[in-house]
Design a protein around this motif. Structure first.
Motif, mmCIF file in Angstrom:
data_model
loop_
_atom_site.group_PDB
_atom_site.id
_atom_site.type_symbol
_atom_site.label_atom_id
_atom_site.label_comp_id
_atom_site.label_asym_id
_atom_site.label_seq_id
_atom_site.Cartn_x
_atom_site.Cartn_y
_atom_site.Cartn_z
ATOM 1 N N GLY A 54 33.153 -2.052 14.480
ATOM 2 C CA GLY A 54 32.622 -3.356 14.123
ATOM 3 C C GLY A 54 31.396 -3.716 14.939
ATOM 4 O O GLY A 54 30.938 -2.956 15.808
ATOM 5 N N ALA A 55 30.858 -4.895 14.650
ATOM 6 C CA ALA A 55 29.649 -5.356 15.341
ATOM 7 C C ALA A 55 29.890 -5.442 16.838
ATOM 8 O O ALA A 55 30.950 -5.876 17.298
ATOM 9 N N HIS A 56 28.878 -5.025 17.604
ATOM 10 C CA HIS A 56 28.966 -5.074 19.062
ATOM 11 C C HIS A 56 27.561 -5.136 19.639
ATOM 12 O O HIS A 56 26.632 -4.551 19.093
ATOM 13 N N PHE A 57 27.399 -5.857 20.772
ATOM 14 C CA PHE A 57 26.084 -6.036 21.397
ATOM 15 C C PHE A 57 26.116 -5.625 22.862
ATOM 16 O O PHE A 57 27.139 -5.763 23.540
ATOM 17 N N GLU A 58 24.956 -5.150 23.342
ATOM 18 C CA GLU A 58 24.820 -4.627 24.699
ATOM 19 C C GLU A 58 24.776 -5.754 25.726
ATOM 20 O O GLU A 58 24.204 -6.813 25.498
ATOM 21 N N SER A 59 25.337 -5.495 26.899
ATOM 22 C CA SER A 59 25.586 -6.531 27.901
ATOM 23 C C SER A 59 24.329 -7.060 28.580
ATOM 24 O O SER A 59 24.079 -8.270 28.590
ATOM 25 N N TRP A 60 23.533 -6.188 29.203
ATOM 26 C CA TRP A 60 22.469 -6.657 30.092
ATOM 27 C C TRP A 60 21.351 -7.375 29.348
ATOM 28 O O TRP A 60 20.814 -8.373 29.853
ATOM 29 N N THR A 61 20.975 -6.879 28.171
ATOM 30 C CA THR A 61 19.939 -7.591 27.422
ATOM 31 C C THR A 61 20.432 -8.973 27.023
ATOM 32 O O THR A 61 19.660 -9.950 27.028
ATOM 33 N N MET A 62 21.713 -9.082 26.688
ATOM 34 C CA MET A 62 22.298 -10.383 26.372
ATOM 35 C C MET A 62 22.270 -11.315 27.582
ATOM 36 O O MET A 62 21.954 -12.505 27.468
ATOM 37 N N LEU A 63 22.581 -10.784 28.764
ATOM 38 C CA LEU A 63 22.588 -11.615 29.965
ATOM 39 C C LEU A 63 21.190 -12.160 30.279
ATOM 40 O O LEU A 63 21.050 -13.296 30.748
ATOM 41 N N ALA A 64 20.165 -11.358 30.028
ATOM 42 C CA ALA A 64 18.806 -11.864 30.226
ATOM 43 C C ALA A 64 18.514 -13.020 29.284
ATOM 44 O O ALA A 64 17.849 -14.001 29.670
ATOM 45 N N ALA A 65 19.011 -12.938 28.043
ATOM 46 C CA ALA A 65 18.835 -14.045 27.102
ATOM 47 C C ALA A 65 19.598 -15.282 27.575
ATOM 48 O O ALA A 65 19.099 -16.409 27.487
ATOM 49 N N TRP A 66 20.806 -15.089 28.086
ATOM 50 C CA TRP A 66 21.572 -16.218 28.613
ATOM 51 C C TRP A 66 20.857 -16.878 29.785
ATOM 52 O O TRP A 66 20.905 -18.102 29.945
ATOM 53 N N ALA A 67 20.204 -16.066 30.605
ATOM 54 C CA ALA A 67 19.476 -16.621 31.751
ATOM 55 C C ALA A 67 18.427 -17.623 31.297
ATOM 56 O O ALA A 67 18.212 -18.660 31.937
ATOM 57 N N GLU A 68 17.763 -17.329 30.192
ATOM 58 C CA GLU A 68 16.740 -18.228 29.660
ATOM 59 C C GLU A 68 17.360 -19.367 28.871
ATOM 60 O O GLU A 68 16.866 -20.499 28.895
ATOM 61 N N GLN A 69 18.448 -19.091 28.191
ATOM 62 C CA GLN A 69 19.059 -20.066 27.288
ATOM 63 C C GLN A 69 19.774 -21.190 28.036
ATOM 64 O O GLN A 69 19.777 -22.345 27.586
ATOM 65 N N THR A 70 20.409 -20.861 29.149
ATOM 66 C CA THR A 70 21.257 -21.824 29.846
ATOM 67 C C THR A 70 20.503 -22.542 30.954
ATOM 68 O O THR A 70 19.437 -22.105 31.386
ATOM 69 N N GLU A 71 21.098 -23.644 31.425
ATOM 70 C CA GLU A 71 20.463 -24.458 32.463
ATOM 71 C C GLU A 71 21.310 -24.567 33.729
ATOM 72 O O GLU A 71 20.764 -24.704 34.819
ATOM 73 N N ARG A 72 22.627 -24.553 33.600
ATOM 74 C CA ARG A 72 23.503 -24.878 34.728
ATOM 75 C C ARG A 72 24.522 -23.791 35.050
ATOM 76 O O ARG A 72 24.791 -23.491 36.205
ATOM 77 N N VAL A 73 25.100 -23.199 34.032
ATOM 78 C CA VAL A 73 26.259 -22.326 34.206
ATOM 79 C C VAL A 73 25.864 -21.028 34.915
ATOM 80 O O VAL A 73 24.765 -20.496 34.718
ATOM 81 N N GLU A 74 26.756 -20.520 35.768
ATOM 82 C CA GLU A 74 26.583 -19.175 36.314
ATOM 83 C C GLU A 74 27.064 -18.171 35.258
ATOM 84 O O GLU A 74 27.840 -18.513 34.359
#
Length: 268
Positions: A54-74
């Motif tokens: 099934g569908a699956h996405f790679e971890s580190w590229t996603m984490l870089a997107a989260w770094a830009e997307q989020t404001e507060r959360v670790e």
């Protein structure tokens, strides 16, 4: 050890499988708005349950997107697989994500890492699987390289990036925890916590490290508030809830947020 006066924090592990990336992106925003403390994904290349293709996405590229997307959360991986990337590269990636997430302040990235175990990842992506022991040896050596590289990078990380290590093996894993970890994550039962912490303390004496500030972390999968209460009494302060899509159960998150706030005296 552990630090019993530290606040309880709630993490949510968003499983990067069986969903679209748009659904993951929306879940990240909603969970941050709800007030969770940490967001995690995992570092695999194929689903761990459900349709194996099934569908699956790679971890580190996603984490870089989260770094830009989020404001507060670790945020970070629970956990990165040391085998899949050169350790010096891992350090540089972590430092870069740390800076992306800082947005003029201090970064929010948590370097969660482990030795790897999912053989399909290794076989299909061309990594040597080795043995559990050899992978743990590689993790120990890799973490030495990661921390050494952090000291050389320009610019340096915005903070001392917290290291989370998962596992409970007493001969190798907990020695690595004693040497490197700021957060120790496991699935052990409440009555095992004290023994495992004793093992970590003995390894810290051997390594000459200070584990007095170690955060004890555990998983909420299949557990209710009675188990969580017992883990809390044993010193656990970070609790992580697995979160499966596409039908995300936000009510479960709300319930655990209320439990967290109650443990913290009514304060988020």
């Amino acid at each position: 050890m552990p630090l019993l006066d530290t606040p309880v924090r709630l993490g949510v592990q968003l499983e990067p499988q069986q969903v679209s990336y748009e659904q993951l992106r929306d879940a990240v925003l909603r969970l941050e708005d709800m007030g969770v403390d940490l967001l995690f994904n995992w570092d695999h290349f194929f689903p761990l349950h459900g349709d194996p293709d099934g569908a699956h996405f790679e971890s580190w590229t996603m984490l870089a997107a989260w770094a830009e997307q989020t404001e507060r959360v670790e945020f970070g991986a629970l956990v990165n697989c040391n085998s899949y990337r050169n350790p010096d590269l891992q350090a540089d990636m972590a430092r870069t994500i740390d800076h992306i997430s800082a947005k003029g302040g201090v970064g929010r990235f948590v370097f969660g890492t482990g030795s790897g175990w999912f053989q399909r990842d290794y076989d299909e992506y061309g990594y040597e699987f080795g043995t559990a022991g050899s992978r743990l040896n590689d993790l120990a050596a890799g973490l030495d390289r990661v921390t050494a590289r952090w000291a050389k990078l320009n610019p340096a990380p915005t903070r001392r990036i917290p290291v989370l290590i998962g596992g409970k093996g007493e001969q190798k894993t907990l020695r690595i925890v004693a040497r490197h970890a700021d957060i120790w994550h496991s699935f052990v039962s409440p009555d095992e916590v004290a023994h495992k912490l004793g093992v970590i303390e003995r390894w810290a004496e051997t390594e000459g490290t200070d584990v007095s500030g170690l955060t004890v972390s555990n998983d909420l999968k299949g557990r209710g508030t009675a188990d969580a209460d017992a883990l809390h009494a044993a010193g656990t302060r970070l609790f992580t809830l697995g979160f499966s899509g596409p039908d995300y159960d936000y009510d479960a998150v709300r319930n655990w947020l209320r439990w967290r706030d109650d443990k913290n005296g009514g304060r988020a």
